[in-house]
Design a protein around this motif. Structure first.
Motif, PDB file in Angstrom:
ATOM      1  N   UNK A  58       0.795  -1.232   0.000  1.00 19.93           N
ATOM      2  CA  UNK A  58       0.000   0.000   0.000  1.00 19.93           C
ATOM      3  C   UNK A  58       0.820   1.270   0.000  1.00 19.93           C
ATOM      4  N   UNK A  59       2.091   1.187  -0.344  1.00 24.99           N
ATOM      5  CA  UNK A  59       2.935   2.386  -0.344  1.00 24.99           C
ATOM      6  C   UNK A  59       2.339   3.448  -1.270  1.00 24.99           C
ATOM      7  N   UNK A  60       2.274   4.674  -0.788  1.00 22.08           N
ATOM      8  CA  UNK A  60       1.742   5.777  -1.569  1.00 22.08           C
ATOM      9  C   UNK A  60       0.239   5.928  -1.518  1.00 22.08           C
ATOM     10  N   UNK A  61      -0.466   5.001  -0.884  1.00 25.60           N
ATOM     11  CA  UNK A  61      -1.929   5.039  -0.895  1.00 25.60           C
ATOM     12  C   UNK A  61      -2.514   6.090   0.048  1.00 25.60           C
ATOM     13  N   UNK A  62      -1.694   6.632   0.942  1.00 24.09           N
ATOM     14  CA  UNK A  62      -2.145   7.694   1.850  1.00 24.09           C
ATOM     15  C   UNK A  62      -1.212   8.902   1.734  1.00 24.09           C
ATOM     16  N   UNK A  63      -0.824   9.210   0.505  1.00 28.77           N
ATOM     17  CA  UNK A  63       0.203  10.216   0.266  1.00 28.77           C
ATOM     18  C   UNK A  63      -0.205  11.597   0.730  1.00 28.77           C
TER      19      UNK A  63
END
Length: 435
Positions: A58-63
């Motif tokens: 989920x990297x970047x999914x809550x940027x």
């Protein structure tokens, strides 16, 4: 193995960070590798580097809230060794790791690299996961007082035999994958600890020892900067390159300040040992940051940046999406004359620097090529001069006559007086010549 043979000249390549941040995928890497192989490899560009958090689900999914999501799930094997996120790197499933992607890059005639963080995953320490080749678990070697200020993934590793065994285990894994280059972060300057900025010293040594044991020549790059000049011997002994600045973006004040930093480090460029000016923020960047943009540096500023990087002898890593580069950006990166300066045989030397101008030279000890660059660092047009007769006295034994030089960037023939080269330069522009 002699680590200075791993990268005899400054590495040249592409790094995913400036465009993708934490979101790069296998398809993205392959697309950029394809472009490099077809358009850039003949000019010396060869490394493809997957930057930070390739292991994070989920990297970047809550940027909009986090660059690095706290307490996110990290892919690991049974021995606390990080693995690629299978959602973004589908060929990594069933324990294949990065080997299929490395094979693809190698098949293009290129080299493959990855970013890692100093230490061992915090999740592994909390779960008491075993350390390969030892009878201890991750919590025994993790140092919870040693953390990164800006990334939540890792604890530092204690300076013990079991700690060394952990580093040995991850380098053995990377060697099996076919990794050619490691960019280790939170280690060149552990800036969470202003009174102890080199607290990762022992982990640099452990990484270097593990590389020697793994049987594969893996280039070791240290980040972030600024590197500590008082530790120059240590960097040169254990690493191939080390960042002399924090993250460098496309802002003129940051580029201008690199003249000061290069002055500080100019005597430490050697075969296999390269002070690193950071990536080249050219072309299109920022997709993973949520707002893609085109390089904010003027064309003159970009020429000045690449001239300094090459004359100084810094590694060159392109930060943009390669297939989106325009004709001008490609011309910057494929200028054979400028790139010919990028060798440790050409020892860099700053002749002078003020707030308004700088002059650098380098003489290639192997070929005899003598390079000279004049820079206008001011915000106005400026005449920059250099006494050529002084250069003659330093570098030539016989009399010689010249009335013009050719600028590497424009191809323009620059007139030269009997003793002085004098040229009017636009703001932040330069000329670079072979004498």
């Amino acid at each position: 193995m002699n680590k200075n043979d791993f990268a005899e000249t400054p590495p040249m390549g592409w790094n995913s960070y400036d465009y993708y941040d934490t979101t790069v995928t296998e398809a993205d890497v392959k697309r950029n590798a394809d472009y490099m192989a077809e358009h850039l490899a003949e000019y010396g560009w060869e490394y493809i580097i997957v930057d930070i958090q390739w292991y994070a689900r989920g990297a970047g999914s809550r940027r909009d809230t986090y660059q690095y999501i706290p307490f996110s799930k990290l892919e690991m094997d049974d021995y606390a060794r990080l693995q690629p996120d299978p959602d973004r790197f589908p060929s990594s499933v069933n324990g294949a790791g990065f080997q299929p992607l490395a094979d693809y890059v190698h098949g293009k005639g290129l080299k493959f690299g990855i970013h890692i963080m100093r230490g061992i995953p915090r999740n592994a320490a909390h779960a008491h996961m075993p350390v390969l080749g030892t009878d201890v678990t991750a919590d025994d070697i993790a140092d919870p007082s040693s953390i990164c200020r800006w990334n939540p993934d890792m604890y530092g590793v204690r300076d013990t035999a079991a700690g060394q065994a952990y580093y040995d285990s991850i380098l053995a894994l990377y060697a099996a994958w076919g990794v050619d280059y490691i960019k280790c972060d939170d280690i060149c300057n552990t800036n969470a600890y202003p009174h102890q900025p080199y607290s990762g010293r022992h982990e640099i040594e452990m990484l270097a020892a593990a590389i020697q044991k793994c049987g594969r020549p893996i280039v070791l790059s240290l980040s972030p900067g600024p590197a500590l000049i008082e530790q120059a011997w240590h960097y040169e002994t254990y690493a191939n390159l080390w960042r002399i600045t924090d993250d460098l973006w496309d802002q003129w004040p940051l580029v201008k300040d690199m003249f000061r930093r290069c002055e500080l480090w100019q005597n430490h460029v050697a075969k296999g040992c390269f002070p690193d000016c950071d990536m080249l923020p050219v072309g299109t960047m920022g997709k993973g940051f949520g707002h893609p943009w085109t390089c904010n540096l003027t064309r003159e500023e970009q020429r000045t940046m690449l001239t300094l990087w090459c004359l100084f002898g810094s590694p060159l890593m392109i930060g943009s999406e390669l297939p989106l580069m325009d004709e001008f950006t490609v011309s910057l990166l494929t200028n054979r004359d400028v790139l010919s300066m990028l060798t440790p045989d050409a020892k860099p030397h700053q002749i002078r620097r003020t707030d308004e101008e700088a002059v650098w030279e380098a003489v290639n000890s192997r070929t005899g090529d003598h390079f000279l660059a004049l820079f206008n660092l001011s915000d106005e047009k400026r005449v920059v001069e250099q006494r050529i007769d002084l250069l003659k006295e330093k570098n030539y034994e016989s009399d010689w006559v010249v009335d013009r030089f050719t600028d590497f960037w424009t191809g323009e023939r620059i007139p030269c007086g009997e003793e002085c080269l004098s040229i009017e330069l636009a703001p932040h522009d330069c000329i670079v010549l072979r004498i």
